[in-house]
Design an enzyme around this catalytic site. Sequence first.
Site, PDB file in Angstrom:
ATOM      1  N   GLU A  54     108.997 -30.540 -21.677  1.00 55.56           N
ATOM      2  CA  GLU A  54     109.297 -31.860 -22.730  1.00 55.56           C
ATOM      3  C   GLU A  54     108.365 -31.857 -23.716  1.00 55.56           C
ATOM      4  O   GLU A  54     108.592 -32.448 -24.517  1.00 55.56           O
ATOM      5  CB  GLU A  54     109.553 -32.994 -21.972  1.00 55.56           C
ATOM      6  CG  GLU A  54     108.324 -33.485 -21.203  1.00 55.56           C
ATOM      7  CD  GLU A  54     108.723 -34.755 -20.240  1.00 55.56           C
ATOM      8  OE1 GLU A  54     108.858 -35.908 -20.921  1.00 55.56           O
ATOM      9  OE2 GLU A  54     108.894 -34.628 -19.215  1.00 55.56           O
ATOM     10  N   THR A  55     107.080 -31.381 -23.523  1.00 56.31           N
ATOM     11  CA  THR A  55     105.938 -31.497 -24.394  1.00 56.31           C
ATOM     12  C   THR A  55     106.103 -30.564 -25.690  1.00 56.31           C
ATOM     13  O   THR A  55     105.790 -30.857 -26.582  1.00 56.31           O
ATOM     14  CB  THR A  55     104.646 -31.264 -23.711  1.00 56.31           C
ATOM     15  OG1 THR A  55     104.863 -30.016 -22.769  1.00 56.31           O
ATOM     16  CG2 THR A  55     104.250 -32.506 -22.614  1.00 56.31           C
TER      17      THR A  55
END
Lengths: 258, 325
Positions: A54-55
Site C-alpha cells: 500500500e505504500t
Amino acid sequence: MKTVQPYTPREIMTIMAAREIKNGDIVFSGTGISMLAAMAAKNINAPDSVIFFETGAIDSLLEELPFAVADPRIMYWAAANSRLTDAFATMQNPITGEKVIAILGAAQIDRYGNLNTTCIGDYHSPEIRFSGSGGGCDVASFVPRCIAFMQHEKRKFVKKLDYLTSPGQLGGNNSRQKAGLRPGGVSVVVTNLGVMRFDKDTGRMYLDQFYPGITPEKILENTEFNMDVSRATLTDPPTKTELTILREECDPQRLILD
Amino acid sequence: MKSSLNKVIPLKRAIEQYVKNSSHISIGGFTINRNPMAAVYEIIRQKISDLHLYAHSNGTGLDELIGAGCVSKLEIAYAGNGKAAPTCIRFAQAVQNNEILVEDYSNYMMSLRFMAGAMGLPFLPTLSGFGSDILTKWGLSKSMRKSDPKIVDEKLIVMDNPFGNWTGASKVLLVPAINPDVTIIHVQKADATGTCSIQGLAFADIEQVKASKHVIITCEKLVKKEELRQNPDLNQIPFIHVSAVCHVPLGAYPTAVFGHYDYDSQYLRRFAIAAKNQDKFKKYQDKYIYGAKDHEAFLDIIGQERIDTITADPRTGYSVNMKRD
C-alpha cells in the site's frame, strides 16, 4: 489423541494462503506471515504473481524479508516506487483492481467476514486500542478477493464486532452492494485450525476445510457464532515440495516461521 | 534585482517560528521510514502542546509526540511502529486513558484528504469505507466541530453518484480536505530554496506538503541548486511550497532513509520497552530527548558504531544482513 504433524501451524497456514494465490494475481501484502504467504505462492505455484504494498512499491525483489510495509527492503529493485494515492488507485482501477488479492489480519472477525483492527470495547474509551485501519478498510472495500489470517479463538470469531473497520459482506444478503461497495471483501479465512469461505447467497461463513488432526467440532468450539460445517472436507496436507520451498527459499532464517 | 531565496535556517528556529501551541500539524514518512524525527524531538524539547496532528500511517514520530504530551487531537489511519510495536504503545495508552482524542480514517481517505487540500478542493470522493464504523463513529464531536473553525463540521459524507450509475458506482463517499498549519517532512536532498528530491517511496509526503500553509523541510544533504536542476525529473517538491529548509544529517533516525540508513531496530525496541512503563519512559526521555540539546548531541549518545551498523549499502539502499531485533 494427538498426532504430531510434520509441519507447524504457521507453516500450514502459510501454505493454505499461498494455494489461494493464482498465477498473474497482484498480491496486496502486509508484513509477517502474509508476506511470507505471498513469497511462498511466488516460489511454489504462482511464479508470475506480483507482490505489492500500500505504500506504493510494486514487484519488489525482497532479497531480505521486510518487517514493515515501509521497510526500505521493499524499495529495492521494485518496478516502481510511487506513493499511497497510486497504490490505492491500483486497487480501485477497473483493470488492475480485478487481479488484486489481499492478505489481511484482524483482532476480530464476524460471520460475514467483517474485520476489526481498531479497538476492543467502546470506541471512545476502549479497553484495548489497536493500530487502526491503515489500508485495510480500503482494500476490503475495493478488491474482489481477500484472505484473512486469524488465530482461531472464540474471542476473535465473534457474533458482534466491537468496531467494524474493514467491510466484508456487512449484514449478508446483498447488503454489501446496497451500501455502495463493489463485490469483494474477505473471501477466505485461513486459521491455525482450518479454512473458511462465504456462502454466495447469504454471505455467511462456512467451514470449507479442516486440517489433519483437527475436527469440525473443535472449530465450532472455538467460534462464537454458528457456522455451517456440512460442506467441510479434510485438507490435503502441505506437500514435501511446498514445505521445502517455504523453509529453504522463503524464510531460511525462520524470521517469521518461528 | 538579485534573487535572495535562501530558506536555510537552524531547525530550532524553524520549529520556534512555525510550530505553536495548538497548531494543526502533519508529519511525513510512514511507520518506521522517513519520519522527521529531529523535528519531532525538537518539538518535544520546546514543550509545544495541544497539537492537532494529522497522519495516514505513522509510527515513531507520532508515538514520541504523544508520549511527550504534545498532542491533544489526532486524525489518523494507523499507529504502528513495525515489529517493535505493532500498535504504538504510548498512542494506545493515551487513547485507553482518554488523554487524547483520536478520529480514525483509512490510509486512502487520509491521503485523499491531503490531496484535496493540495488541490484547493473541499473534498474528494472514494469508494472506500461504506458500511464501516469509520463512517459512523466520530472521534471529534459535532459540538467541538461547530465551535472550531479549523475542524470541518462533518466527518465523512455518503452521497448518491451524481452521474447516475456511471462506472458502476451507485454511491460515493466524500472525504473532507485537510490544510494543516505546518507540515514537516524529511528528505534525502534539498537545496537552499526548498526544492526537494525524495528517493524511494514518497508515501503521501508530496500531498501533505502541498496542502500545508507552512512547510519545514529537513534534509540529509543540502545541495547546490544546480545539482537538483540538472535532473528535474527526480524532484517531487518545487521550492514554491516550502517555508524553511534545515540541514539535519540523520534527521530521520531512528527511522530509515532509503539510500542513506536503515531503521535502528535496537533503538525502536528500547523505545517500545520503555514506553510500557511510566518510570522507564521518563528515564528514556531524560536521557535521549531532554538530555540532548539538539539532534547532533542525540546522535552522540547513540554513537558512531551504531550509525555504522545501520548505514545503507549503496546497492540496495538498506543495511544488508543487519541484525534486526
